[in-house]
Design a protein around this motif. Structure first.
Motif, short mmCIF file in Angstrom:
data_model
loop_
_atom_site.label_atom_id
_atom_site.label_comp_id
_atom_site.label_asym_id
_atom_site.label_seq_id
_atom_site.Cartn_x
_atom_site.Cartn_y
_atom_site.Cartn_z
N ARG A 1 32.50 37.56 38.93
CA ARG A 1 32.02 38.98 39.39
C ARG A 1 31.40 39.71 40.53
O ARG A 1 30.29 39.19 40.91
CB ARG A 1 30.45 38.77 38.16
CG ARG A 1 30.26 39.19 36.65
CD ARG A 1 29.51 39.40 35.90
NE ARG A 1 29.51 39.13 34.72
CZ ARG A 1 29.78 37.88 33.80
NH1 ARG A 1 29.84 36.82 33.98
NH2 ARG A 1 29.75 38.15 32.57
N PRO A 2 32.71 39.20 41.65
CA PRO A 2 32.10 39.09 42.60
C PRO A 2 32.35 41.05 43.46
O PRO A 2 32.33 41.13 42.48
CB PRO A 2 33.73 39.14 43.63
CG PRO A 2 34.76 39.16 42.02
CD PRO A 2 33.79 39.42 41.41
N LYS A 3 31.26 41.02 44.50
CA LYS A 3 31.03 42.21 44.76
C LYS A 3 32.75 42.62 45.66
O LYS A 3 32.20 44.07 45.55
CB LYS A 3 30.18 41.89 45.91
CG LYS A 3 29.00 41.22 45.37
CD LYS A 3 27.75 40.81 46.43
CE LYS A 3 26.17 40.70 45.54
NZ LYS A 3 25.27 40.42 47.06
N LEU A 4 32.91 42.17 46.01
CA LEU A 4 34.56 42.45 47.40
C LEU A 4 35.67 42.06 46.70
O LEU A 4 34.81 40.92 46.70
CB LEU A 4 34.17 42.18 48.69
CG LEU A 4 35.34 42.68 49.23
CD1 LEU A 4 35.40 44.10 49.63
CD2 LEU A 4 34.60 42.08 50.69
N ILE A 5 36.59 42.41 46.55
CA ILE A 5 37.78 41.96 46.43
C ILE A 5 38.46 42.33 47.37
O ILE A 5 38.94 43.89 47.73
CB ILE A 5 38.56 42.40 44.92
CG1 ILE A 5 37.38 41.62 43.59
CG2 ILE A 5 39.88 41.65 44.40
CD1 ILE A 5 37.98 42.09 42.52
N VAL A 6 39.32 41.72 47.86
CA VAL A 6 40.52 42.02 49.28
C VAL A 6 41.66 41.96 48.60
O VAL A 6 42.15 41.00 47.78
CB VAL A 6 40.79 41.00 50.22
CG1 VAL A 6 41.50 40.75 51.15
CG2 VAL A 6 39.45 39.99 51.02
N CYS A 7 42.02 43.45 48.25
CA CYS A 7 43.94 43.01 47.25
C CYS A 7 45.04 42.92 48.19
O CYS A 7 44.69 44.49 49.68
CB CYS A 7 43.76 44.42 46.67
SG CYS A 7 42.27 44.12 45.62
N ASP A 8 45.95 42.22 48.49
CA ASP A 8 46.54 41.85 49.91
C ASP A 8 47.76 42.94 49.06
O ASP A 8 48.88 41.86 48.75
CB ASP A 8 46.28 41.11 50.26
CG ASP A 8 47.79 40.70 51.47
OD1 ASP A 8 48.31 41.74 52.00
OD2 ASP A 8 47.60 39.64 52.15
N GLU A 9 48.53 43.55 49.09
CA GLU A 9 49.83 44.36 49.55
C GLU A 9 50.66 43.80 48.12
O GLU A 9 51.08 44.17 47.61
CB GLU A 9 50.85 43.42 50.10
CG GLU A 9 50.65 44.03 51.85
CD GLU A 9 51.78 45.69 51.54
OE1 GLU A 9 51.66 45.78 51.02
OE2 GLU A 9 51.48 45.92 52.77
N ILE A 10 49.41 44.72 46.75
CA ILE A 10 49.29 43.69 45.23
C ILE A 10 50.02 44.30 44.58
O ILE A 10 50.81 44.57 43.68
CB ILE A 10 47.64 44.01 44.78
CG1 ILE A 10 47.19 44.79 44.47
CG2 ILE A 10 46.94 42.77 45.45
CD1 ILE A 10 46.13 44.81 43.37
N VAL A 11 49.92 45.72 45.20
CA VAL A 11 51.61 46.96 44.68
C VAL A 11 53.27 46.60 44.97
O VAL A 11 54.58 47.67 44.71
CB VAL A 11 51.25 48.34 43.57
CG1 VAL A 11 49.92 47.84 43.20
CG2 VAL A 11 51.18 48.89 45.01
N SER A 12 53.01 46.04 45.82
CA SER A 12 54.69 46.21 46.88
C SER A 12 55.86 45.29 46.11
O SER A 12 56.58 46.79 46.55
CB SER A 12 53.97 46.10 48.53
OG SER A 12 53.95 44.53 48.60
N ALA A 13 55.25 45.02 45.69
CA ALA A 13 56.70 44.02 44.76
C ALA A 13 56.58 45.17 42.98
O ALA A 13 57.62 44.67 42.58
CB ALA A 13 56.68 42.55 44.74
N LEU A 14 56.35 46.01 42.81
CA LEU A 14 56.38 46.59 41.98
C LEU A 14 56.71 47.89 42.01
O LEU A 14 56.53 48.62 42.58
CB LEU A 14 54.88 46.54 40.93
CG LEU A 14 53.98 44.51 41.13
CD1 LEU A 14 52.62 45.68 40.48
CD2 LEU A 14 54.30 43.86 40.20
N ASP A 15 57.64 48.28 40.96
CA ASP A 15 58.06 49.41 40.51
C ASP A 15 57.31 50.60 40.47
O ASP A 15 55.70 50.23 39.87
CB ASP A 15 59.23 49.32 38.75
CG ASP A 15 58.52 49.52 37.92
OD1 ASP A 15 57.84 50.31 37.87
OD2 ASP A 15 58.34 48.39 37.44
N LEU A 16 57.53 51.56 40.98
CA LEU A 16 56.97 52.55 41.27
C LEU A 16 55.54 52.92 39.37
O LEU A 16 54.70 53.40 39.41
CB LEU A 16 57.26 53.81 41.27
CG LEU A 16 58.33 54.28 42.65
CD1 LEU A 16 58.65 55.56 42.65
CD2 LEU A 16 57.28 53.51 43.80
#
Length: 291
Positions: free
Chosen positions: A179-194
C-alpha cells in the motif's frame, strides 16, 4: 483510453514527492576521474494521488531521475523529499523501511520476476520481508489479484505461464501489496503491443482512483504520457525543459523539442498520421534528413 484523451480532475495541492535541484553524475569509463553529468539541476513535485509523466528520448535522463528517487543513483547535488522527509542518501535499514511508502515497477516484467517463484510467493515476498506473517498477508491476496484483473488460479502458477501484459500486472500487484504512497513506473508499457499498453494504462488509472496512490511514470512516448498523466515534465539531455499541466504542455508546448515529441507520436488514423508526418518534416527538416 485513446491518444487524444488526457487526465483531468481535482488533485490535492499538498506535495508528496519533492525533487529539489537534483543532479546526477557518472564516472566516464576509461576517463580516470572525469565525470559526465546526466541530470542537471532538475526540480519537480508529485502530489498525493497524482500522476506526473517524465518524457524524453533515450538519454534524456528520465529513467535516471526515477532511479535517483529510488536511491539507485547517487546525487551530485540537490535532494529528494518524500512526505516532507529527506530520503536522498538513505541506506541500509532506513532505505528498506521506506519500501512501505515507495515502490517501483520496472520496464521488463520477465527480468524483474523470479522465474522459480510462484505468483503467490512473488507478491507476498515484500510484506513477508517486512515482518508480516504469511497467513495474515495472504488474506487480501485474492482481492489484490482481482484489482489487477488476474484470475484467482494465477497464484500457484509461474511467470513463464503468462503473457507480457499479465506479467506486468503481477509486477503491479507486487508493488501495491505494501500500500505505497508513490510508485515509480519506469517505461512499463514500452515493450507491450498497443492494445496491451492501453489496458495497462486503464488499469493504472483505475487503481489510482481506488487507492489514491501517486505515480511517477516515465516514457519516451508523449501519446502514452498524455493518456496517463496529470502533469508532464519534459527532459532533454539531463535538463528539464517544461513542467506543467498535461493539457498545457501537450496542447500548447513552449519548447520546440516538446513540439517535436508531440508531432512524432503516432496516431491511429492514417490521414491524420500523414498530415502529422508532413508537418513534422516541414518544421524539423534536419531531424528527418535522409529518411
Amino acid at each position: 483510453m485513446n491518444e487524444t484523451e488526457q487526465r483531468s480532475g481535482a488533485v490535492s495541492e499538498d506535495v508528496l514527492l519533492d525533487v529539489r535541484g537534483v543532479s546526477v553524475e557518472y564516472r566516464v569509463r576509461g576517463g580516470g576521474r572525469r565525470r559526465t553529468r546526466v541530470l542537471d539541476d532538475v526540480s519537480l513535485t508529485v502530489r498525493p494521488g497524482e500522476t506526473v509523466g517524465l518524457v524524453g528520448e533515450s538519454g534524456s535522463g528520465k529513467s535516471t531521475l526515477g532511479r535517483a528517487v529510488l536511491g539507485l543513483a547517487p546525487l551530485a547535488a540537490g535532494e529528494v523529499r518524500l512526505d516532507g522527509r529527506v530520503i536522498s542518501g538513505l541506506t541500509g535499514a532506513a532505505r528498506r523501511r521506506l519500501a512501505g511508502d515507495l515502490q517501483v515497477v520496472f520496464q521488463d516484467p520477465q527480468g524483474s520476476l523470479n522465474p522459480a517463484m510462484t505468483v503467490r510467493d512473488i507478491v507476498l515476498e515484500p510484506v513477508v520481508a517486512a515482518g508480516t506473517e504469511p497467513a495474515d498477508a495472504e488474506r487480501d491476496l485474492r482481492t489484490l489479484l482481482d484489482q489487477v484483473h488476474l484470475p484467482a488460479d494465477a497464484l500457484d502458477r509461474y511467470p513463464s505461464e503468462f503473457s507480457g501484459g499479465q506479467r506486468q500486472r503481477i509486477a503491479i500487484a507486487r508493488a501495491l501489496v505494501r500500500r505505497p504512497k508513490l510508485i515509480v513506473c519506469d517505461e512499463i508499457v514500452s515493450a507491450l503491443d498497443l492494445t496491451t499498453q492501453a489496458r495497462i494504462l486503464d488499469l493504472l488509472v483505475e487503481i489510482q482512483e481506488r487507492t489514491g496512490v501517486a505515480l511517477l511514470f516515465t516514457s519516451h512516448d508523449l501519446g502514452v504520457i498524455r493518456a496517463i498523466s496529470h502533469r508532464v515534465a519534459v527532459l532533454f539531455r539531463g535538463s528539464l525543459l517544461e513542467f506543467g499541466d498535461v493539457r498545457d504542455v501537450t496542447g500548447e508546448p513552449r519548447d520546440p523539442y516538446t513540439r517535436r515529441l508531440l508531432m512524432a507520436a503516432p496516431v491511429a488514423d492514417p490521414g491524420r498520421q500523414r498530415e502529422r508526418r508532413a508537418a513534422y518534416r516541414a518544421e524539423f527538416p534536419l531531424a528527418t534528413a535522409g529518411r
